[in-house]
Design an enzyme around this catalytic site. Structure first.
Site, PDB file in Angstrom:
ATOM      1  N   LYS A 196       0.852  -1.199   0.000  1.00  0.00           N
ATOM      2  CA  LYS A 196       0.000   0.000   0.000  1.00  0.00           C
ATOM      3  C   LYS A 196       0.884   1.244   0.000  1.00  0.00           C
ATOM      4  O   LYS A 196       2.107   1.149   0.137  1.00  0.00           O
ATOM      5  CB  LYS A 196      -0.941  -0.023   1.201  1.00  0.00           C
TER       6      LYS A 196
ATOM      7  N   ARG B 247      -9.928  -0.050  15.907  1.00  0.00           N
ATOM      8  CA  ARG B 247     -10.026   0.702  14.663  1.00  0.00           C
ATOM      9  C   ARG B 247     -11.128   0.069  13.817  1.00  0.00           C
ATOM     10  O   ARG B 247     -12.295   0.191  14.146  1.00  0.00           O
ATOM     11  CB  ARG B 247      -8.639   0.619  13.988  1.00  0.00           C
TER      12      ARG B 247
ATOM     13  N   HIS C 109      -5.584  -7.285  13.164  1.00  0.00           N
ATOM     14  CA  HIS C 109      -4.362  -6.479  13.056  1.00  0.00           C
ATOM     15  C   HIS C 109      -3.810  -6.249  14.460  1.00  0.00           C
ATOM     16  O   HIS C 109      -4.570  -5.968  15.390  1.00  0.00           O
ATOM     17  CB  HIS C 109      -4.691  -5.153  12.362  1.00  0.00           C
TER      18      HIS C 109
ATOM     19  N   ARG D  69       1.403 -10.859   6.860  1.00  0.00           N
ATOM     20  CA  ARG D  69       1.267  -9.654   6.027  1.00  0.00           C
ATOM     21  C   ARG D  69       2.425  -8.682   6.267  1.00  0.00           C
ATOM     22  O   ARG D  69       2.231  -7.633   6.875  1.00  0.00           O
ATOM     23  CB  ARG D  69      -0.049  -8.933   6.352  1.00  0.00           C
TER      24      ARG D  69
ATOM     25  N   TYR E 179      15.783  29.950   8.084  1.00  0.00           N
ATOM     26  CA  TYR E 179      14.652  30.774   8.515  1.00  0.00           C
ATOM     27  C   TYR E 179      14.654  30.990  10.023  1.00  0.00           C
ATOM     28  O   TYR E 179      15.250  30.226  10.777  1.00  0.00           O
ATOM     29  CB  TYR E 179      13.348  30.032   8.192  1.00  0.00           C
TER      30      TYR E 179
ATOM     31  N   CYS F  68      13.928  23.865   4.442  1.00  0.00           N
ATOM     32  CA  CYS F  68      12.916  24.767   3.864  1.00  0.00           C
ATOM     33  C   CYS F  68      11.983  23.955   2.949  1.00  0.00           C
ATOM     34  O   CYS F  68      12.135  22.748   2.822  1.00  0.00           O
ATOM     35  CB  CYS F  68      13.586  25.867   3.056  1.00  0.00           C
TER      36      CYS F  68
ATOM     37  N   ASP G 127      11.755  23.806  -0.296  1.00  0.00           N
ATOM     38  CA  ASP G 127      12.413  23.117  -1.418  1.00  0.00           C
ATOM     39  C   ASP G 127      13.931  23.269  -1.422  1.00  0.00           C
ATOM     40  O   ASP G 127      14.562  22.973  -2.441  1.00  0.00           O
ATOM     41  CB  ASP G 127      11.804  23.575  -2.752  1.00  0.00           C
TER      42      ASP G 127
END
Ligand SMILES: Cc1ncc(COP(=O)(O)O)c(C=O)c1O
Length: 379
Positions: free
Chosen positions: A39, A138, A167, A221, A265, A312, A314
């Site tokens: 997944k 869940r 699970h 799994r 920054y 940052c 990018d």
């Protein structure tokens, strides 16, 4: 790799993936089947390519979270069974049938919508897996909900109960895992008593497999372990897995910063001495977490270099003062090995205050994946 300049890319070692599959098979009882969890785009490694490699290595059962992921694997001609581990929204029922996906059910309304779609299409039956919530809170049927669910299930004889699953909440905690297993096995017996004969029972993820604690199940799994990473560092001693992914970039700019100059920054870091600072063309928008600001290392010429200043959106800055003769264009490893050094997903996760799963799956989908060391198909 000269054509990939100015951004980052991933090199995916498919031979390592196939080798991890074989290693995991070897720690399991011989009759245990592996359902490979691919997944979230194969934990960021690319679902199609990794599933295809695993299929060639002998895997015939795959797990995804959403039906769209399963449909994409089918469109890529994956032949094995595909179990959709998460929720089935009743309107998605046709998608399951069209792409031969195996749903997980745990509610009568889900069973009803599937059963209706199966009848509408004139298909004799559809294999499904039933999820039990044995202590995760869940999705899944609570043990007390199983008897009324079984009564409802009688109305849908075209759903074939192929598997019963649960699970684990903390597979490294043997005591709690045993509590879950006891509840699971007791609940699974209710299905046997009602006359169902599921082919598979399954509960174990990578942690349980590496802990050699797979109970009486006949299917497991694994996800993370296939990709050569460990849910926790202490499991590294249990089985030697090969990391599959290397994340690389190139330095785009280098400058000598005088002391007293600020880097990054906000309050950032104030340079206490002159330093050689290199800028990398990636940041948190590419999935390199902002939490790695001032605390991660990268590899340059086989040596560690510290991330200095804030990561940052990018761009990221690193201190290369101790690495002689480097120029823009120099290759940098953010995750993986370079020379004798290695940065693991576990290390990055620890520094970023997260788990290796999030390190992998945060890497932007736009980052090119380059597939290498494709294992030879068995003749
Ligand atoms: C239902 C289910 N089974 C198996 C797995 C695989 O877990 P792991 O990656 O820890 O092996 C996951 C992953 O989150 C999951 O949600």
């Amino acid at each position: 790799m000269g054509q990939i300049h100015g951004k980052s890319w991933l090199e995916i070692n498919l031979a390592a993936l196939a080798s991890n599959f074989r290693k995991i098979s070897r720690v399991l009882p011989p009759s245990t089947q592996i359902l490979a969890v691919v997944k979230a785009n194969g934990y960021g490694h690319g679902a199609r390519e990794t599933a295809r490699t695993l299929a060639e290595a002998g895997c015939s059962f795959f797990g995804v979270a959403r039906p769209e992921e399963g449909a994409a694997l089918r469109t890529g001609n994956l032949r094995g069974k595909i179990l959709v581990l998460s929720h089935l929204d009743p309107p998605d029922a046709p998608l399951f049938i069209r792409h031969r996906l195996t749903p997980v059910i745990y509610r009568a309304d889900i069973a009803r919508s599937l059963s209706r779609e199966v009848s509408r299409r004139g298909i004799p039956s559809l294999p499904v897996h039933v999820k039990i919530d044995s202590g995760m809170g869940r999705l899944g049927l609570l043990p007390s909900e199983v008897p009324p669910f079984l009564r409802e299930l009688r109305r849908f004889p075209n759903l074939q109960i192929e598997g019963i699953m649960t699970h684990l909440s903390d597979s490294l905690d043997r005591e709690y895992t045993n509590v879950q297993r006891t509840r699971f096995e007791k609940t699974a017996r209710l299905f046997l008593d009602a006359g169902y004969r599921p082919t598979y029972t399954h509960s174990s993820n990578s942690g349980a497999i590496l802990m050699r604690n797979t109970g009486n199940d006949n299917m497991v799994r694994p996800g993370l372990a296939l990709f050569g990473a460990y849910p926790e560092k202490r499991l590294q001693a249990k089985c030697r897995l090969a990391p599959v992914l290397t994340w690389k970039t190139r330095i785009i700019h280098i400058k000598k910063l005088p002391s007293g100059f600020r880097i990054g920054y906000g309050k950032g870091v104030t340079n206490r001495r002159p330093r050689l600072i290199a800028t990398l063309p990636l940041g948190y928008a590419d999935g390199y977490s902002r939490n790695l600001s001032n605390c991660a290392s990268v590899l340059v010429r086989g040596r560690r270099a510290s991330v200095l200043g804030t990561v940052c959106m990018d761009l990221t800055t690193i201190d290369v003062s101790h690495i002689p003769r480097i120029c823009p264009g120099e290759e940098v490893t953010l995750l993986g090995a370079q020379g004798r050094e290695r940065i693991t997903a576990e290390e990055l996760a620890e520094r970023a205050g997260t788990i290796p799963y999030e390190i992998f799956t945060s890497i932007s989908a736009a980052t090119p994946r380059i597939y290498q060391h494709r294992p030879r198909k068995p003749s």
